[in-house]
Design a protein around this motif. Sequence first.
Motif, PDB file in Angstrom:
ATOM      1  N   PRO A 121       0.828  -1.212   0.000  1.00  0.00           N
ATOM      2  CA  PRO A 121       0.000   0.000   0.000  1.00  0.00           C
ATOM      3  C   PRO A 121       0.868   1.271   0.000  1.00  0.00           C
ATOM      4  O   PRO A 121       2.027   1.234   0.414  1.00  0.00           O
ATOM      5  N   ASP A 122       0.286   2.380  -0.438  1.00  0.00           N
ATOM      6  CA  ASP A 122       0.979   3.677  -0.385  1.00  0.00           C
ATOM      7  C   ASP A 122       1.442   3.934   1.054  1.00  0.00           C
ATOM      8  O   ASP A 122       0.802   3.471   2.006  1.00  0.00           O
ATOM      9  N   SER A 123       2.494   4.714   1.212  1.00  0.00           N
ATOM     10  CA  SER A 123       2.950   5.212   2.518  1.00  0.00           C
ATOM     11  C   SER A 123       3.113   4.106   3.562  1.00  0.00           C
ATOM     12  O   SER A 123       2.621   4.218   4.685  1.00  0.00           O
ATOM     13  N   SER A 124       3.825   3.038   3.201  1.00  0.00           N
ATOM     14  CA  SER A 124       3.969   1.902   4.132  1.00  0.00           C
ATOM     15  C   SER A 124       5.255   1.936   4.961  1.00  0.00           C
ATOM     16  O   SER A 124       5.300   1.360   6.043  1.00  0.00           O
ATOM     17  N   LYS A 145       9.169   5.616  -9.055  1.00  0.00           N
ATOM     18  CA  LYS A 145       7.789   5.995  -8.716  1.00  0.00           C
ATOM     19  C   LYS A 145       7.230   5.025  -7.673  1.00  0.00           C
ATOM     20  O   LYS A 145       6.657   5.437  -6.657  1.00  0.00           O
ATOM     21  N   GLU A 146       7.462   3.737  -7.890  1.00  0.00           N
ATOM     22  CA  GLU A 146       6.973   2.722  -6.958  1.00  0.00           C
ATOM     23  C   GLU A 146       7.719   2.806  -5.614  1.00  0.00           C
ATOM     24  O   GLU A 146       7.108   2.694  -4.548  1.00  0.00           O
ATOM     25  N   ARG A 149       6.386   5.845  -3.834  1.00  0.00           N
ATOM     26  CA  ARG A 149       4.951   5.687  -3.509  1.00  0.00           C
ATOM     27  C   ARG A 149       4.775   4.987  -2.154  1.00  0.00           C
ATOM     28  O   ARG A 149       3.935   5.372  -1.353  1.00  0.00           O
ATOM     29  N   VAL A 150       5.592   3.959  -1.899  1.00  0.00           N
ATOM     30  CA  VAL A 150       5.400   3.171  -0.675  1.00  0.00           C
ATOM     31  C   VAL A 150       6.088   3.796   0.543  1.00  0.00           C
ATOM     32  O   VAL A 150       5.969   3.281   1.655  1.00  0.00           O
ATOM     33  N   LYS A 152       6.443   6.631   3.448  1.00  0.00           N
ATOM     34  CA  LYS A 152       5.548   7.554   4.154  1.00  0.00           C
ATOM     35  C   LYS A 152       5.975   8.995   3.835  1.00  0.00           C
ATOM     36  O   LYS A 152       7.172   9.225   3.572  1.00  0.00           O
ATOM     37  N   LYS A 287      10.786  12.089   0.976  1.00  0.00           N
ATOM     38  CA  LYS A 287       9.488  12.193   0.282  1.00  0.00           C
ATOM     39  C   LYS A 287       8.761  13.440   0.772  1.00  0.00           C
ATOM     40  O   LYS A 287       8.741  13.732   1.971  1.00  0.00           O
TER      41      LYS A 287
END
Length: 288
Positions: A121-124, A145-146, A149-150, A152, A287
């Motif tokens: 999931p996003d922000s893991s 990007k991936e 994305r993950v 936080k 991020k």
Amino acid sequence: MTWEETIQMIRTKPEYEDLVRLAYFEAELPLNVTRFQKSDEFKETLKIISQFHPKAETILDIGSGNGISAVSFALEGYNVTAVEPDSSNTVGAGAIRELKAHYKLDSLQIFESLAEDIDFPDSSFDIVYIRQAMHHAHDLECFLKESVRVLKPGGLLLTIRDHVIYNQKDKEWFLENHPLQKFYQGENAFTTIEYRSAIQKAGATIIKELKYFDNVINYFPLNCDDLEKLKYEFDLKQRTRFNRKAGFLSKMPFTYEFYKLLFRKPSSLGLDETKVPGRMYSYIALKK
Ligand SMILES: C[S@@+](CC[C@H](N)C(=O)[O-])C[C@H]1O[C@@H](n2cnc3c(N)ncnc32)[C@H](O)[C@@H]1O
């Protein structure tokens, strides 16, 4: 030859003994971990983490290989997720599973996947750590990007020891000089413009670009003392050449020091990364 076959083959050849040891490819897997844990590189990495994300608890290690870093982070007390597309017991997820069992690490999870295909999931995660794997990306922008994305928001992206090329000709020179490329044909490298752009487009802000000679993380297996020795030897050669050319002027105090100040470029300190094929860089990014 596959990557696994290449490593199995070089383990049997005495001429590759140093490379096997320095690249942590020894068959006795825990030995690689112990040596990596004690390395200047790992100590520097922990310093960076304590500076930029001291409260981090979770680390995603992408392209973990045989697991030296994933296991070392888990042994430091982090909750680690390792992602590695190669399933092999020599240089892939099988090796990480063996180490997980050896060290009885409940805090280490292992997934077989490309970075481009991770489905967390996003922000893991607090930290995404990628050692010597980003330059293997099939699609650099998608890889980053991936990875981002993950993370936080405020999370730390650490890309470590990726090969940098200046242009196509420089890439060819790097590939010709890579000791294992002739066996497995899997090497790659990008320009700093491509790395920076992919990291930024993915939504992270670059805090530091560590160039080859900026940090032992990149220039290992050299260490600080080796660099000082290189600089000293280079300076000695330059001084001898200067004295020969300057004749009687060289006898006057500080002439050489003035000459150095006025005419010597930083690269002429003897540490010239253009002379290192596929010199490695690392990036520290946060991020947004
Ligand atoms: C040079 S090894 C580095 C392994 C490990 N991180 C280390 O430093 O010892 C590169 C690793 O990246 C993995 N890799 C290659 N392409 C990848 C991708 N697109 N996504 C994730 N991992 C990848 C390879 O399977 C290999 O294990």
